[in-house]
Design an enzyme around this catalytic site. Structure first.
Site, PDB file in Angstrom:
ATOM      1  N   TYR A 131      22.850 -28.640  35.437  1.00 18.65           N
ATOM      2  CA  TYR A 131      21.468 -28.157  35.565  1.00 18.65           C
ATOM      3  C   TYR A 131      21.453 -26.735  36.113  1.00 18.65           C
ATOM      4  O   TYR A 131      20.793 -25.843  35.565  1.00 18.65           O
ATOM      5  CB  TYR A 131      20.674 -29.086  36.478  1.00 18.65           C
ATOM      6  CG  TYR A 131      19.319 -28.544  36.869  1.00 18.65           C
ATOM      7  CD1 TYR A 131      18.305 -28.426  35.923  1.00 18.65           C
ATOM      8  CD2 TYR A 131      19.064 -28.128  38.171  1.00 18.65           C
ATOM      9  CE1 TYR A 131      17.062 -27.921  36.281  1.00 18.65           C
ATOM     10  CE2 TYR A 131      17.829 -27.631  38.539  1.00 18.65           C
ATOM     11  CZ  TYR A 131      16.828 -27.524  37.587  1.00 18.65           C
ATOM     12  OH  TYR A 131      15.601 -27.014  37.932  1.00 18.65           O
ATOM     13  N   SER A 160      15.938 -21.814  39.494  1.00 11.78           N
ATOM     14  CA  SER A 160      16.065 -22.860  40.511  1.00 11.78           C
ATOM     15  C   SER A 160      16.952 -22.401  41.649  1.00 11.78           C
ATOM     16  O   SER A 160      17.897 -21.623  41.451  1.00 11.78           O
ATOM     17  CB  SER A 160      16.664 -24.122  39.872  1.00 11.78           C
ATOM     18  OG  SER A 160      17.017 -25.066  40.854  1.00 11.78           O
TER      19      SER A 160
END
Length: 332
Positions: free
Chosen positions: A154, A129
């Site tokens: 995350y 990501s």
């Protein structure tokens, strides 16, 4: 050639499975259809895949963080490539539900690495990501920059996935590619993303929450451009030649940014949604949220130079396509 795709009922997983099937390939898809967002959308994506005449799709509903059911389900199959897209997504959700991220993004990632090792697959492609860059002041974000200061759990799990993958590439010489996706959007997208939330609110005449008073920038990347990049990666695995790869590894492990290389102000994104919806937004200006970042901006020179990746869809084209799909899907 059989390709295993995790998160097959998710946004990117659905689009990739569709593209692979349209190339005539056999896809084994895994997804646990969890309720992070409405599972009805995930079922609708699966129904959409059932309309494709080319290729073959075998779907298995399971949680890949549970290794025994995972290994049992894969026993009849012999995938040559794994594309691991499944994960617990969402920066903000990770603040309140950290254990979900450890289980899915760390334990689950390890389980897929073990499948790759035990099956001796030809390559392992996985989703990282752009969140790993945190609040870096150095732009555009390059895969050769250090990413040691995540601002959300995350992001930390995605950086950990990259480290685990490097270890497996080093120890077992499995060709690996990590993909740092930048703000993916388009038809069949996720309801927890700003584009969906803003479109729904504007069409319903409800206010939208605009964080950091609108002073944010995102490298919005249209889903078709993302899939073009993933297909190129699948078709060209890294070589185990001892040369340094993007991201710095001398093992057969490379990391690519897949973005649009064009950060857009949040205000312009809202302007385009307003135009596509045909009505103005009611903007509720708020401060920055914890875990959020000011901007994302992808340096795509590595994947561009090695695989010819070239995104073609700006938000002026992509957002109206999403709004048209959204209205059709929801009947708005």
């Amino acid at each position: 050639m059989t390709i295993l795709v995790t998160g097959a009922a998710g946004f990117i997983g659905h689009a990739l499975t569709r593209a692979l099937m349209q190339r005539g390939q056999h896809v084994v898809g895994i997804d646990n259809l969890n309720p992070y967002y409405d599972p009805a959308l995930k079922h609708a994506r699966l129904a959409n895949l059932a309309t494709i005449q080319e290729g073959r799709f075998d779907f298995v509903e399971l949680d890949f963080a549970d290794h025994e059911p995972l290994e049992a389900a894969l026993a009849p199959h012999d995938p040559s490539t794994i594309v691991h897209l499944g994960a617990q997504a969402g920066v903000r959700y990770s603040i309140d539900n950290p254990r979900a991220y450890v289980q899915s993004n760390l334990v689950g990632h390890l389980n897929l690495l073990e499948v790759a090792r035990n099956r001796q697959v030809k390559q392992f492609v996985y989703a990282s990501s752009s969140s790993v860059y945190g609040n870096s002041d150095t732009v555009p974000f390059s895969v050769d920059h250090r990413v040691d200061h995540p601002v959300s759990l995350y992001a930390a799990t995605k950086k950990a996935d990259e480290l685990m993958s490097e270890t497996y590439a080093h120890l077992y010489r499995i060709p690996m590619t990590g993909l740092r996706f930048f703000t993916v959007y388009g038809p069949w997208g996720r309801p927890d993303m700003a584009l969906w939330k803003f479109t729904r609110a504007i069409l319903q005449g409800q206010p939208i929450d605009v964080y950091n008073h609108g002073d944010m920038r995102r490298d919005f990347t249209y889903i078709d451009d993302i899939i073009a990049g993933v297909l190129a990666v699948i078709d060209h695995p890294p070589t185990d030649d001892g040369a340094m790869k993007p991201g710095g590894s001398i093992s057969p492990h490379r990391i690519y940014n897949i973005g649009n290389n064009q950060p857009e102000p949040l205000g312009r994104m809202i302007d385009v949604i307003e135009a596509a919806c045909g009505r103005p937004a009611i903007r509720n200006m708020l401060p920055m949220q914890p875990g959020d970042v000011y901007q994302t901006y992808a340096d795509i020179s590595a994947i561009q130079g090695e695989l010819g990746y070239a995104p073609t869809t700006g938000i002026g084209i992509g957002i109206p396509r999403f709004v048209d799909w959204y209205r059709s899907y929801t009947g708005s």
